[in-house]
Design a protein around this motif. Structure first.
Motif, PDB file in Angstrom:
ATOM      1  N   LEU A 170      76.716  42.059  18.920  1.00  0.00           N
ATOM      2  CA  LEU A 170      77.159  41.317  17.737  1.00  0.00           C
ATOM      3  C   LEU A 170      76.531  39.926  17.700  1.00  0.00           C
ATOM      4  O   LEU A 170      76.131  39.433  16.643  1.00  0.00           O
ATOM      5  N   ASP A 171      76.413  39.303  18.874  1.00  0.00           N
ATOM      6  CA  ASP A 171      75.760  37.995  18.948  1.00  0.00           C
ATOM      7  C   ASP A 171      74.287  38.110  18.574  1.00  0.00           C
ATOM      8  O   ASP A 171      73.719  37.204  17.947  1.00  0.00           O
ATOM      9  N   LEU A 172      73.659  39.213  18.962  1.00  0.00           N
ATOM     10  CA  LEU A 172      72.272  39.471  18.578  1.00  0.00           C
ATOM     11  C   LEU A 172      72.146  39.522  17.055  1.00  0.00           C
ATOM     12  O   LEU A 172      71.195  38.954  16.477  1.00  0.00           O
ATOM     13  N   MET A 173      73.081  40.183  16.397  1.00  0.00           N
ATOM     14  CA  MET A 173      73.068  40.235  14.937  1.00  0.00           C
ATOM     15  C   MET A 173      73.221  38.841  14.336  1.00  0.00           C
ATOM     16  O   MET A 173      72.515  38.474  13.386  1.00  0.00           O
ATOM     17  N   VAL A 174      74.133  38.048  14.898  1.00  0.00           N
ATOM     18  CA  VAL A 174      74.374  36.697  14.369  1.00  0.00           C
ATOM     19  C   VAL A 174      73.143  35.819  14.555  1.00  0.00           C
ATOM     20  O   VAL A 174      72.694  35.131  13.624  1.00  0.00           O
ATOM     21  N   ARG A 175      72.584  35.824  15.745  1.00  0.00           N
ATOM     22  CA  ARG A 175      71.472  34.911  16.064  1.00  0.00           C
ATOM     23  C   ARG A 175      70.207  35.234  15.276  1.00  0.00           C
ATOM     24  O   ARG A 175      69.414  34.342  14.970  1.00  0.00           O
ATOM     25  N   THR A 176      69.998  36.507  14.990  1.00  0.00           N
ATOM     26  CA  THR A 176      68.781  36.900  14.290  1.00  0.00           C
ATOM     27  C   THR A 176      68.974  37.061  12.786  1.00  0.00           C
ATOM     28  O   THR A 176      67.992  37.071  12.032  1.00  0.00           O
ATOM     29  N   GLY A 177      70.228  37.223  12.359  1.00  0.00           N
ATOM     30  CA  GLY A 177      70.492  37.488  10.941  1.00  0.00           C
ATOM     31  C   GLY A 177      70.050  38.870  10.512  1.00  0.00           C
ATOM     32  O   GLY A 177      69.886  39.132   9.318  1.00  0.00           O
ATOM     33  N   LYS A 178      69.873  39.768  11.480  1.00  0.00           N
ATOM     34  CA  LYS A 178      69.378  41.108  11.174  1.00  0.00           C
ATOM     35  C   LYS A 178      70.477  42.164  11.293  1.00  0.00           C
ATOM     36  O   LYS A 178      71.419  42.012  12.074  1.00  0.00           O
ATOM     37  N   THR A 179      70.338  43.226  10.526  1.00  0.00           N
ATOM     38  CA  THR A 179      71.221  44.381  10.633  1.00  0.00           C
ATOM     39  C   THR A 179      70.794  45.214  11.840  1.00  0.00           C
ATOM     40  O   THR A 179      69.689  45.029  12.379  1.00  0.00           O
ATOM     41  N   PRO A 180      71.624  46.164  12.269  1.00  0.00           N
ATOM     42  CA  PRO A 180      71.210  47.019  13.395  1.00  0.00           C
ATOM     43  C   PRO A 180      69.883  47.735  13.165  1.00  0.00           C
ATOM     44  O   PRO A 180      69.058  47.804  14.086  1.00  0.00           O
ATOM     45  N   THR A 181      69.641  48.267  11.962  1.00  0.00           N
ATOM     46  CA  THR A 181      68.378  48.971  11.732  1.00  0.00           C
ATOM     47  C   THR A 181      67.194  48.008  11.756  1.00  0.00           C
ATOM     48  O   THR A 181      66.109  48.354  12.241  1.00  0.00           O
ATOM     49  N   GLN A 182      67.389  46.786  11.276  1.00  0.00           N
ATOM     50  CA  GLN A 182      66.321  45.789  11.345  1.00  0.00           C
ATOM     51  C   GLN A 182      66.048  45.374  12.787  1.00  0.00           C
ATOM     52  O   GLN A 182      64.903  45.109  13.156  1.00  0.00           O
ATOM     53  N   LEU A 183      67.091  45.326  13.599  1.00  0.00           N
ATOM     54  CA  LEU A 183      66.905  45.009  15.012  1.00  0.00           C
ATOM     55  C   LEU A 183      66.112  46.101  15.717  1.00  0.00           C
ATOM     56  O   LEU A 183      65.266  45.817  16.580  1.00  0.00           O
ATOM     57  N   LEU A 184      66.371  47.351  15.360  1.00  0.00           N
ATOM     58  CA  LEU A 184      65.592  48.444  15.940  1.00  0.00           C
ATOM     59  C   LEU A 184      64.134  48.344  15.529  1.00  0.00           C
ATOM     60  O   LEU A 184      63.229  48.602  16.342  1.00  0.00           O
TER      61      LEU A 184
END
Length: 480
Positions: A363-377
């Motif tokens: 969840l912190d990864l999502m916050v810090r990057t502003g990305k959704t899970p699919t964008q993170l992948l």
């Protein structure tokens, strides 16, 4: 006939009332007590042992029985009862300066089972040599077990009841800044799979802009809507459907004892555990800028090796199970350690899987990057050269003769190709791993906790996944 107690990949597990009985728990605990007395000086023994358990049938009573045997051996007990997440018990070892822990849990096993995990002074799994010594100390008869009634142990000061939650919450708050997650406005569906993780993420993240919803949060030891509380399909299907129904930004999943992490993306689609491990490593290396070795079992993703090369950190390969991962994390001061099952541990914490912290980090990864899970992948795949595809087939072993025949076949197996891919190496460290010319792999391995044979693969060729798995089954004599 006295049940044999053997510690597998992560502890001893058995069917309740068949081989997992109160007398068996007494015998296992007497073996642990004798191991402690043979290993540590009397002054160290006074540090005591933390005891807790999960929400399975009779777990609190089994935990109390273990406490009675340790007290009967004049070993102090820090008792936290049932419904306690495994990582919370592990962290309590550190906080209480205890000598180790007994954790009554069968983790992700079917509802008919319960289990018994032992931990060392670091809160991590005891190494294989130590487990063998414990087994050697287990008495054949329950009459050899010493025991003090629970209330008498409390009165004598040998059993000390305590709540491990406050110290664990403080630790989580030190490791990750929760306030940005609470204010992010996420809609999070939490599925604790009827287990120990229930209520924790709501407690930590609720009450602000982020909305936290839970399913399967009551105590129900038959685990409805799933075969077992293991955070992989089809067990997560109902939770993911609930996430889709409320249009959640993410699904955060923990297994029965909350040491494993499952994840669903913004479309309610499961993100497999190999990709989750790679995302967590990417988060620590690329987003937080931390450095340190990565410890991985041979059954998990090769994306970690590629991230290690890219960020200049070593990657340590071990056998399957935290009895290998935890000692390696301590030895190498690892940044992260984990395995294919969805269990991940982190530096500056304890060398134990933590499904709650893993979800908070994601969840912190999502916050810090502003990305959704699919964008993170997508970001991950940019770093490792493209998507990696994984799948696994579990097959129940009908009998010991079948298992022996399968091992014999696999010992001699030297296929030129698997799934149409050329084989360039065979690794037999813990199972039978066939490495392909293109970097993909097939692993055939006997479970250390259940009578199962598992066939796994990871490859960048999505169209080859099922063909590779079917060839793996044939190598073991299961199909074809």
């Amino acid at each position: 006939m006295t049940a044999q107690i053997k510690f597998g990949t992560d502890g001893w597990r058995g069917a309740i009332a068949e081989d997992y009985t109160f007398d068996s728990v007494r015998r296992a605990t007497q073996g642990f007590a004798d191991y402690l007395k043979a290993t540590y000086a009397p002054a160290e023994i006074t540090r005591g042992i933390v005891i807790g358990g999960d929400r399975r049938f009779l777990s609190e009573q089994f935990a109390a029985t273990a406490a009675e045997v340790l007290a009967g051996n004049d070993i102090p007990v820090h008792f936290c009862g049932g419904g306690i997440p495994t990582p919370t018990i592990a962290y309590a070892v550190k906080v209480r300066h205890a000598l180790g822990a007994v954790n009554i849990t069968a983790s992700h096993n079917p509802p008919t089972d319960n289990g018994y995990k032992v931990r060392d002074p670091n809160g991590g799994a005891i190494d294989p040599a130590g487990l063998t010594q414990i087994e050697d100390h287990i008495p054949a008869a329950v009459s050899s077990c010493k025991q003090t009634a629970f209330k008498a142990g409390v009165s004598a000061g040998l059993i000390m009841e305590f709540d491990p939650a406050p110290a664990y919450v403080e630790q989580l708050q030190r490791l990750v800044n929760l306030e940005p997650i609470r204010q992010a406005g996420f809609k999070i569906m939490v599925d604790p799979m009827w287990g120990n993780g229930a209520g924790w993420l709501t407690r930590l993240l609720g009450g602000a802009k982020t909305e936290v919803f839970e399913v399967h949060s009551a105590r129900n030891p038959i685990f409805p809507e799933m075969l077992r509380p293991e955070p992989i399909p089809p067990n997560v299907d109902a939770g993911l459907a609930a996430a889709r129904q409320i249009h959640a930004d993410v699904a955060a999943i923990t297994d029965g004892d909350a040491d494993r992490c499952g994840w669903g993306d913004e479309n309610g689609v499961f993100v497999d555990q190999l990709r989750v491990y790679a995302l967590l490593a990417m988060y620590l290396l690329d987003v937080r800028g931390e450095r340190g070795p990565i410890v991985k079992t041979l059954s998990t993703t090769s994306m970690l090796d590629k991230l290690g090369q890219r960020f200049g950190v070593p990657v340590i390969h071990t056998g399957v199970g935290f009895k290998y991962v935890a000692p390696a994390m301590i030895k190498y001061d690892a940044l992260i350690g984990g395995e294919e099952s969805g269990g991940y541990a982190f530096r500056n914490h304890v060398p134990e899987r933590d499904g709650l912290l893993s979800n908070l980090y994601l969840l912190d990864l999502m916050v810090r990057t502003g990305k959704t899970p699919t964008q993170l992948l997508d970001r991950l795949f940019d770093l490792v050269g493209g998507p990696h595809y994984y799948d696994r087939i579990d097959t129940r072993l009908p009998d010991l003769a079948f298992a022996a025949a399968a091992r014999k076949r696999l010992d001699s197996a030297l296929p030129a190709t698997i799934g149409g891919k050329k084989i360039v190496d065979k690794v037999t460290m813990d199972g039978y791993k066939f490495v392909m010319e293109d970097g993909g792999w097939l692993l055939v391995r006997f479970s250390g906790t259940e009578p199962l044979i598992r066939v796994y693969t990871e490859t960048m060729d999505q169209s080859a996944v099922q063909a590779i798995l079917q060839d793996g089954l044939r190598l073991a004599g299961i199909a074809g």
